[in-house]
Design a protein around this motif. Structure first.
Motif, PDB file in Angstrom:
ATOM      1  N   GLU A 402     -56.318  60.943 -32.529  1.00 22.70           N
ATOM      2  CA  GLU A 402     -56.317  62.266 -33.144  1.00 22.70           C
ATOM      3  C   GLU A 402     -57.707  62.542 -33.702  1.00 22.70           C
ATOM      4  N   PRO A 403     -58.068  63.794 -33.905  1.00 20.96           N
ATOM      5  CA  PRO A 403     -59.407  64.101 -34.430  1.00 20.96           C
ATOM      6  C   PRO A 403     -59.551  63.701 -35.894  1.00 20.96           C
ATOM      7  N   ASN A 404     -60.793  63.661 -36.355  1.00 21.70           N
ATOM      8  CA  ASN A 404     -61.055  63.413 -37.774  1.00 21.70           C
ATOM      9  C   ASN A 404     -60.399  64.490 -38.632  1.00 21.70           C
ATOM     10  N   PHE A 405     -60.086  64.130 -39.870  1.00 22.78           N
ATOM     11  CA  PHE A 405     -59.481  65.099 -40.779  1.00 22.78           C
ATOM     12  C   PHE A 405     -59.893  64.772 -42.205  1.00 22.78           C
ATOM     13  N   ARG A 406     -59.739  65.744 -43.072  1.00 21.10           N
ATOM     14  CA  ARG A 406     -60.034  65.546 -44.485  1.00 21.10           C
ATOM     15  C   ARG A 406     -58.923  64.725 -45.142  1.00 21.10           C
ATOM     16  N   ILE A 407     -59.327  63.692 -45.874  1.00 17.00           N
ATOM     17  CA  ILE A 407     -58.355  62.857 -46.567  1.00 17.00           C
ATOM     18  C   ILE A 407     -57.770  63.650 -47.732  1.00 17.00           C
ATOM     19  N   PRO A 408     -56.458  63.631 -47.885  1.00 20.07           N
ATOM     20  CA  PRO A 408     -55.838  64.437 -48.954  1.00 20.07           C
ATOM     21  C   PRO A 408     -56.316  64.035 -50.340  1.00 20.07           C
ATOM     22  N   ARG A 409     -56.452  65.032 -51.190  1.00 18.34           N
ATOM     23  CA  ARG A 409     -56.913  64.818 -52.566  1.00 18.34           C
ATOM     24  C   ARG A 409     -55.955  65.492 -53.553  1.00 18.34           C
ATOM     25  N   ALA A 410     -56.118  65.143 -54.812  1.00 19.86           N
ATOM     26  CA  ALA A 410     -55.310  65.780 -55.853  1.00 19.86           C
ATOM     27  C   ALA A 410     -55.553  67.285 -55.851  1.00 19.86           C
ATOM     28  N   SER A 411     -54.505  68.041 -56.156  1.00 10.83           N
ATOM     29  CA  SER A 411     -54.591  69.497 -56.161  1.00 10.83           C
ATOM     30  C   SER A 411     -53.510  70.037 -57.087  1.00 10.83           C
ATOM     31  N   ASP A 412     -53.363  71.373 -57.093  1.00 10.48           N
ATOM     32  CA  ASP A 412     -52.297  71.974 -57.894  1.00 10.48           C
ATOM     33  C   ASP A 412     -50.934  71.479 -57.423  1.00 10.48           C
ATOM     34  N   ARG A 413     -50.847  71.172 -56.129  1.00 10.83           N
ATOM     35  CA  ARG A 413     -49.588  70.717 -55.561  1.00 10.83           C
ATOM     36  C   ARG A 413     -49.352  69.229 -55.825  1.00 10.83           C
ATOM     37  N   ASP A 414     -50.439  68.457 -55.916  1.00  7.17           N
ATOM     38  CA  ASP A 414     -50.355  67.009 -56.076  1.00  7.17           C
ATOM     39  C   ASP A 414     -51.181  66.595 -57.287  1.00  7.17           C
ATOM     40  N   PRO A 415     -50.543  66.160 -58.376  1.00  5.49           N
ATOM     41  CA  PRO A 415     -51.276  65.887 -59.614  1.00  5.49           C
ATOM     42  C   PRO A 415     -52.257  64.723 -59.523  1.00  5.49           C
ATOM     43  N   PHE A 417     -54.297  61.664 -56.753  1.00  4.73           N
ATOM     44  CA  PHE A 417     -54.687  61.260 -55.409  1.00  4.73           C
ATOM     45  C   PHE A 417     -53.511  60.577 -54.715  1.00  4.73           C
ATOM     46  N   ALA A 418     -52.804  59.706 -55.455  1.00 11.96           N
ATOM     47  CA  ALA A 418     -51.692  58.963 -54.860  1.00 11.96           C
ATOM     48  C   ALA A 418     -50.565  59.898 -54.442  1.00 11.96           C
ATOM     49  N   HIS A 419     -50.253  60.910 -55.259  1.00 14.62           N
ATOM     50  CA  HIS A 419     -49.234  61.881 -54.874  1.00 14.62           C
ATOM     51  C   HIS A 419     -49.612  62.565 -53.559  1.00 14.62           C
ATOM     52  N   ALA A 420     -50.873  62.938 -53.433  1.00 11.66           N
ATOM     53  CA  ALA A 420     -51.323  63.624 -52.222  1.00 11.66           C
ATOM     54  C   ALA A 420     -51.216  62.723 -50.999  1.00 11.66           C
ATOM     55  N   LEU A 421     -51.591  61.458 -51.162  1.00 11.39           N
ATOM     56  CA  LEU A 421     -51.544  60.534 -50.025  1.00 11.39           C
ATOM     57  C   LEU A 421     -50.102  60.282 -49.584  1.00 11.39           C
ATOM     58  N   LEU A 422     -49.212  60.059 -50.540  1.00 13.79           N
ATOM     59  CA  LEU A 422     -47.822  59.791 -50.180  1.00 13.79           C
ATOM     60  C   LEU A 422     -47.175  61.009 -49.534  1.00 13.79           C
ATOM     61  N   ARG A 423     -47.532  62.206 -49.979  1.00 13.43           N
ATOM     62  CA  ARG A 423     -47.015  63.398 -49.313  1.00 13.43           C
ATOM     63  C   ARG A 423     -47.553  63.501 -47.892  1.00 13.43           C
ATOM     64  N   PHE A 424     -48.822  63.159 -47.721  1.00 17.86           N
ATOM     65  CA  PHE A 424     -49.409  63.132 -46.375  1.00 17.86           C
ATOM     66  C   PHE A 424     -48.604  62.210 -45.455  1.00 17.86           C
ATOM     67  N   CYS A 425     -48.233  61.039 -45.960  1.00 15.54           N
ATOM     68  CA  CYS A 425     -47.461  60.091 -45.146  1.00 15.54           C
ATOM     69  C   CYS A 425     -46.071  60.637 -44.826  1.00 15.54           C
ATOM     70  N   ARG A 426     -45.425  61.241 -45.820  1.00 16.38           N
ATOM     71  CA  ARG A 426     -44.070  61.772 -45.598  1.00 16.38           C
ATOM     72  C   ARG A 426     -44.069  62.911 -44.583  1.00 16.38           C
ATOM     73  N   GLU A 427     -45.112  63.750 -44.605  1.00 18.32           N
ATOM     74  CA  GLU A 427     -45.146  64.927 -43.747  1.00 18.32           C
ATOM     75  C   GLU A 427     -45.819  64.681 -42.404  1.00 18.32           C
ATOM     76  N   SER A 428     -46.351  63.496 -42.199  1.00 22.44           N
ATOM     77  CA  SER A 428     -47.055  63.191 -40.956  1.00 22.44           C
ATOM     78  C   SER A 428     -46.094  63.170 -39.767  1.00 22.44           C
ATOM     79  N   LYS A 429     -46.608  63.491 -38.604  1.00 18.89           N
ATOM     80  CA  LYS A 429     -45.794  63.376 -37.384  1.00 18.89           C
ATOM     81  C   LYS A 429     -45.627  61.920 -36.963  1.00 18.89           C
ATOM     82  N   TYR A 430     -46.417  61.019 -37.590  1.00 20.24           N
ATOM     83  CA  TYR A 430     -46.315  59.594 -37.314  1.00 20.24           C
ATOM     84  C   TYR A 430     -45.451  58.916 -38.377  1.00 20.24           C
ATOM     85  N   ARG A 431     -44.903  57.763 -38.024  1.00 18.51           N
ATOM     86  CA  ARG A 431     -44.225  56.936 -39.017  1.00 18.51           C
ATOM     87  C   ARG A 431     -45.269  56.018 -39.645  1.00 18.51           C
TER      88      ARG A 431
END
Length: 668
Positions: A402-415, A417-431
């Motif tokens: 897959e192409p390069n992508f921006r690594i998820p970071r903390a945001s209004d949605r994710d308080p 860095f860890a919240h953002a990463l775990l959401r990335f894993c849950r929503e990924s098309k990969y297991r």
């Protein structure tokens, strides 16, 4: 390279050096036309901390009472780095050393583009720094400070060269603060690039599958590496013979076949249950394989691997044009397959998917190219460093590019860095599953997803992170509420593995103090996985199910069951079920050395200990309750050998049906 206004730097010899050998290196700094005043400082760094620690003069008296040439060395302290000055003035230096990481961003990324400041870009990462503080008087232009690193007058062997080949290494760098202002400028002649070459074939290594079935043919593999367990400077093509050590296993009549850098003898057939091994002889010496447990009815296989390996693209630095590791992804996989004989590897370069990293596509493609079902499993993966949220390795069940992508970071949605990463894993098309690691440096355990955070690194070359107290394999700080035991006390249910994380590109290479950082002074660890077959899907599924354990690099066979349920299981019983009150724990340990102790840990406390005094152990213990518990307990096995190696099983959790509240913890 800087001009000579700030002096000149010479290094002799300038290589090439043999990896793991010893050397004496003389650094000569000649003062430039800007002079070198009292209060100034000369600084010289090694390429990394795999080079020998510079041990300088330790004053016999408090430094504030003596100065200059009156300072004498404490004869009880070792010393391998000395100096002399060539000057007509009364100038002298006080030598001292330190470990330090230079971060370009601290001084501004544009700073390394200014004349004289280029050194910031090529002096990154942890290194030994030899410092000479000027005292007594000023040095004049043309004066010399000569530092001998590896002085054999005091240390007969000199200093150790980094124990792995690299061409070129990061450079030796010389900078100088000529007037005590703190402005460090590079001397002419710096940086000095050097080459470190491999040694000759010297160490025979051999591996046999750890769990065998009677009558099921297997393959034993062997190779001859250099003294540092890396590729020798030329491949060994000499005689290699295989022999049994008992009558439990039969060898075929044909010779071993060449498999790249190794030999493979297939058709090896176990014939009797028990514990066995094979000896491999070459002119360089005799090696005995790891012990193998032969079973009359083998239900599953035991596979060995490293889930935390890094190639040249790990933590890529655009200023240097390199990463914080060595070797290409292809070279890394080739070593794991043909030299350390791993069954599986996850290549987890730090921040590799970032758009700034040029190696993401090559890293993914190598995982595809080197995957050989039933022979060698590769995992697509990467590492995400999150500061106080800890570091996690992401391990994918699928592998594509897959192409390069921006690594998820903390945001209004994710308080965080860890919240953002775990959401990335849950929503990924990969297991994806993650492995927390090195978590007794800094970690907030409050962010945890039991469906994603399936395993934790209980050990790596950074040391052991199981506990704060009974932990002989941790030489660093042990802060509260960061150990593996603390995670278990919160009711989390991670399995245990061990890994390398050696920043070198040699997964499965496990030697003490063999890595670029001094803080990585332990042997690399290994993950052991029980799985029905050697495929990417089967091994990943076994990791997800926590049917795994970790060791300090030794192939110790560990089997652990509670009421017949294996390690990693979450067991629930109805309140009236007798098994809730009577729990039978069984363990089998086949060591690679004498077993000093086998501990059954319950709720973070020692429940039962056996001291076998030999290299194998069978343990049975009943844990009985007067009344049915109302909370969930956890048990795991811990093994320590006489040679310092250790192993930790994944826990087994057991409690009333539907209950997830953990029992009170007994500490960490």
């Amino acid at each position: 390279m800087a001009d000579g206004h700030y002096g000149t730097f010479e290094m002799s010899p300038a290589g090439p050096f043999e990896a793991g050998a010893t050397a004496t290196i003389v650094f000569t700094y000649t003062v430039g036309d800007k002079g070198l005043r009292r209060g100034g400082r000369l600084r010289i760094c090694t390429p990394n901390m795999g080079w020998g620690e510079p041990l300088v003069l330790t004053s016999n008296f408090p430094d504030e009472l003596v100065h200059g040439q009156a300072r004498s060395h404490n004869p009880w302290k070792p010393i391998n780095t000395t100096f002399r000055v060539d000057s007509k003035t009364a100038a002298w230096v006080k030598l001292w050393s330190e470990e330090r990481w230079v971060l370009p961003q601290v001084l501004g990324k544009n700073k390394c583009r200014e004349p004289g400041w280029e050194w910031i870009g090529h002096a990154r990462q942890w290194r030994w720094w030899i410092n000479a503080d000027v005292e007594e008087a000023d040095f004049a232009p043309g004066d010399r400070i000569v530092i001998t690193y590896g002085d054999t007058e005091h240390e007969p062997c000199g200093v150790r060269v980094q124990p792995w080949p690299e061409d070129p290494t990061r450079p030796f760098v010389c900078v100088v603060d000529v007037d005590g202002s703190g402005e460090l400028r590079e001397a002419g002649g710096s940086p000095c690039q050097v080459s470190v070459v491999a040694g000759p074939p010297e160490r025979t290594v051999a591996v046999l599958p750890s769990v065998l079935g009677v009558g099921e043919p297997v393959t034993v593999r062997a190779s001859v590496l250099d003294r540092n367990l890396t590729h020798p400077r030329q491949r060994y093509d000499g005689v290699m013979t295989f022999a049994t050590v008992d009558d439990r296993i039969h060898l075929p009549q044909h010779d071993a076949a060449q498999e790249g850098d190794s030999r493979a003898l297939d058709g090896v057939r176990p014939v009797l249950a028990g514990i066995t091994a094979i000896e491999v002889k070459t002119p360089t010496g005799t090696a005995r394989t790891n012990p193998a447990l032969v079973l009359a009815g083998k239900a599953e296989n035991l596979y060995w691997g490293d889930l935390h390996a890094q190639s040249m693209y790990h933590q890529w630095s655009s200023e240097e044009g390199r990463g914080d590791s060595t070797r290409t992804p292809a070279e890394l996989y080739q070593y794991a397959r043909e030299c350390s004989f791993l069954d599986f590897v996850a290549l987890t370069n730090g921040a590799c998917p970032s758009p700034e990293n040029p190696g993401w596509e090559a890293t993914q493609q190598a995982a595809i190219d080197f995957y050989t079902p039933h022979r060698f499993v590769t995992f697509k993966g990467w590492e995400c460093g999150m500061g106080v949220q800890g570091d996690r390795c992401l391990i994918y069940r699928e592998a594509d590019v897959e192409p390069n992508f921006r690594i998820p970071r903390a945001s209004d949605r994710d308080p965080t860095f860890a919240h953002a990463l775990l959401r990335f894993c849950r929503e990924s098309k990969y297991r994806i599953i993650t492995s927390n690691h090195s978590f007794m440096k800094y970690l907030d355990w409050s962010v945890f997803d039991p469906e994603i955070d399936r395993i934790i690194e209980v050990y790596s070359c950074w040391g052991a992170y199981e506990s704060r107290a009974d932990n002989p394999l941790n030489s660093k700080r042990r802060p509260k509420n960061q150990s593996g035991m603390y995670a278990l006390s919160l009711g989390y249910t991670p399995g245990f593995v061990a890994a390398g994380d050696s920043h070198l590109g040699y997964p499965g290479r496990s030697i003490m103090c063999g890595d670029p950082y001094r803080c990585q002074n332990w042997k690399a660890g290994l993950a052991a996985v029980y799985a029905p077959e050697l495929t990417r899907e089967a091994v990943w599924d076994a990791l997800h199910a926590r049917h795994c354990y970790g060791t300090t690099g030794a192939r110790i066979v560990l089997r652990f069951h509670l009421n017949g349920e294996r390690m990693g299981s979450r067991v629930e019983y109805d309140a009236a079920d007798e098994r809730l009150r009577v729990r039978t724990l069984r363990a089998t340990v086949v060591g690679t050395d004498h077993i000093r102790r086998v501990d059954i840990i319950k709720n973070n406390a020692l429940l039962h200990r056996v001291e076998p005094g030999c290299d194998r152990a069978e343990v049975t213990f009943e844990d009985r309750f007067d009344r049915a518990p109302s909370t969930r307990d956890w048990y795991y096995l811990r093994v320590f050998q006489s040679d310092g190696n250790a192993a930790w099983s994944s826990p087994i959790w057991v409690g009333p049906r539907g209950v997830t509240t953990p029992s009170p913890s007994c500490g960490e």
